[in-house]
Design an enzyme around this catalytic site. Structure first.
Site, PDB file in Angstrom:
ATOM      1  N   LYS B 106       1.045  -1.184  -0.144  1.00 46.20           N
ATOM      2  CA  LYS B 106       0.004  -0.119   0.041  1.00 46.20           C
ATOM      3  C   LYS B 106       1.145   1.174   0.079  1.00 46.20           C
ATOM      4  O   LYS B 106       1.426   1.420   0.967  1.00 46.20           O
ATOM      5  CB  LYS B 106      -0.780   0.066   1.214  1.00 46.20           C
ATOM      6  CG  LYS B 106      -1.806   1.311   1.531  1.00 46.20           C
ATOM      7  CD  LYS B 106      -2.618   1.030   2.719  1.00 46.20           C
ATOM      8  CE  LYS B 106      -3.066   2.262   3.245  1.00 46.20           C
ATOM      9  NZ  LYS B 106      -3.212   3.576   2.846  1.00 46.20           N
ATOM     10  N   ALA B 193      -9.408   6.052   2.910  1.00 50.38           N
ATOM     11  CA  ALA B 193      -9.274   7.146   3.832  1.00 50.38           C
ATOM     12  C   ALA B 193     -10.804   7.892   3.785  1.00 50.38           C
ATOM     13  O   ALA B 193     -11.036   8.228   2.738  1.00 50.38           O
ATOM     14  CB  ALA B 193      -8.266   7.926   3.595  1.00 50.38           C
ATOM     15  N   GLY B 194     -10.942   8.512   4.815  1.00 54.62           N
ATOM     16  CA  GLY B 194     -11.980   9.334   4.967  1.00 54.62           C
ATOM     17  C   GLY B 194     -13.331   8.755   5.506  1.00 54.62           C
ATOM     18  O   GLY B 194     -14.228   9.613   5.960  1.00 54.62           O
ATOM     19  N   THR B 216      -9.332   4.089  11.163  1.00 48.39           N
ATOM     20  CA  THR B 216      -9.941   5.034  12.177  1.00 48.39           C
ATOM     21  C   THR B 216     -11.389   4.670  12.353  1.00 48.39           C
ATOM     22  O   THR B 216     -11.906   4.706  13.718  1.00 48.39           O
ATOM     23  CB  THR B 216      -9.322   6.532  12.006  1.00 48.39           C
ATOM     24  OG1 THR B 216      -8.017   6.602  11.550  1.00 48.39           O
ATOM     25  CG2 THR B 216      -9.667   7.261  13.093  1.00 48.39           C
TER      26      THR B 216
END
Lengths: 68, 265
Positions: B106, B193-194, B216
């Site tokens: 990645k 992400a996001g 996250t």
């Protein structure tokens, strides 16, 4: 002789091999990558690679992480 | 139920000759502890987990992450997180290959600490170099269709546009750009992400993305295991909705009940 391992000074027996160093540090060789003076050493060469005074090693493994 | 399973069997995420049944890829960072991480991994149904590369802790007081990941069940995806130049990222990827004996990476080349947005120029340079070295390169990129095309042309196995800044939980900020990327892409598009909550993941999949990568949103949820399960369902639901084909949006109503045979009242 003195080595620098992951940024820390370490006193080891003269001419120690990478295999012996990992054993002494209780590190599983199958879970790390080793960089000796900026060059990656392949796992199959740990046994035959003797270290010299002043060598700089980075012993790297997988840590928790997602992005950045 | 049986049809759903049949569809699940055949609808797989494929890249670089590999096949995964789950379209959810999750991280290993930020969990309160490894036991909870392991349970969240199981609840997510993910088959690929991302890991970072760092120095071994020489005092051996920390537990090893690898004791909590069954590598027969999960494919490890080493990242180059924390790298700010192509050179750093290439070196890190090579170390990752040595540790994990996997050619997948990645690829992240960060441009700025505050936004963690990628540095396009360095990212493209690193992608070209690593593809030449035989890596399966999965680059984290911004939601720029031109950059996505350049990465694909450089040999990336998938492109991974951000939905919003890493760890921001802002969701898919520019679904139209993601749509444009999807229209042109010949490799899988994975939103990286996001994502903040389940609906964000569902939106990414409804747009037609091939997968979603997150860390996250699960690890920092109040209940990571429950959120992991929510994400599993969201990715699946979004994928099914995409395959099912949504109705067009219209400004005015259109009755669902027949207009004939109305009762005289």
């Amino acid at each position: 002789m003195e080595l620098t391992v992951n940024g820390k000074k370490l006193e080891v027996a003269d001419g120690v091999t990478i295999t012996a160093l990992l054993e002494e540090l209780k590190i599983n060789a199958l879970r790390v990558a080793v960089q000796l003076n900026q060059e990656i050493v392949k796992r199959e060469r740990y046994e035959e690679t003797s270290l010299k005074a002043g060598d700089r090693l980075e012993i790297i493994t997988f840590m928790a992480g997602g992005s950045a | 139920m049986r049809e759903d399973n049949a569809m699940e069997q055949s609808d797989t995420l494929k890249f670089a000759g590999r096949e995964f049944r789950s379209r959810l890829i999750i991280g290993t960072g930020k969990y309160p502890d490894y036991r909870l991480m392991k349970r969240a991994h199981e609840a997510s149904g993910a088959e690929i987990v991302t890991v970072a590369l760092r120095r071994v802790n020489l005092d051996r007081t920390q537990e090893s992450l690898l004791d909590y990941i069954d590598t027969k069940k999960y494919t490890l995806l080493p990242n180059t997180a924390g790298c700010y130049t192509a050179e750093e990222a290439i070196k890190t990827a090579c170390l990752g290959r040595e540790v994990g004996l996997s050619d997948m990476v990645k690829l992240e080349v960060i441009g700025d600490q505050r936004t963690l947005f990628p540095d396009n120029e360095e990212l493209l340079k690193a992608t070209k170099a690593l593809v030449k070295e035989g890596f399966i390169v999965l680059p984290y990129t911004n939601d720029d269709p031109i950059m996505a095309r350049k990465l694909e042309d450089a040999g990336a196995a998938a492109v991974m546009p951000l939905g919003a800044p890493i760890g921001s939980g802002l969701g898919i900020r520019n679904p139209y750009n993601i749509k444009i990327i999807l229209e042109a892409a010949r490799v899988p598009v994975i939103v990286d992400a996001g994502v903040g909550t389940a609906s964000d993941a569902a939106i990414a999949m409804e747009l037609g993305c091939d997968g979603v990568l997150m860390n996250t949103a699960i690890a920092c949820a109040k209940d990571p295991v429950a959120m992991a399960e929510a994400m599993r369902h969201a990715v699946r639901a979004g994928r099914l909705a995409h395959l099912a084909g949504r109705i067009p949006k219209k400004l005015y109503a259109s009755a669902s009940s027949p207009l004939e045979g109305m009762i005289e009242l």
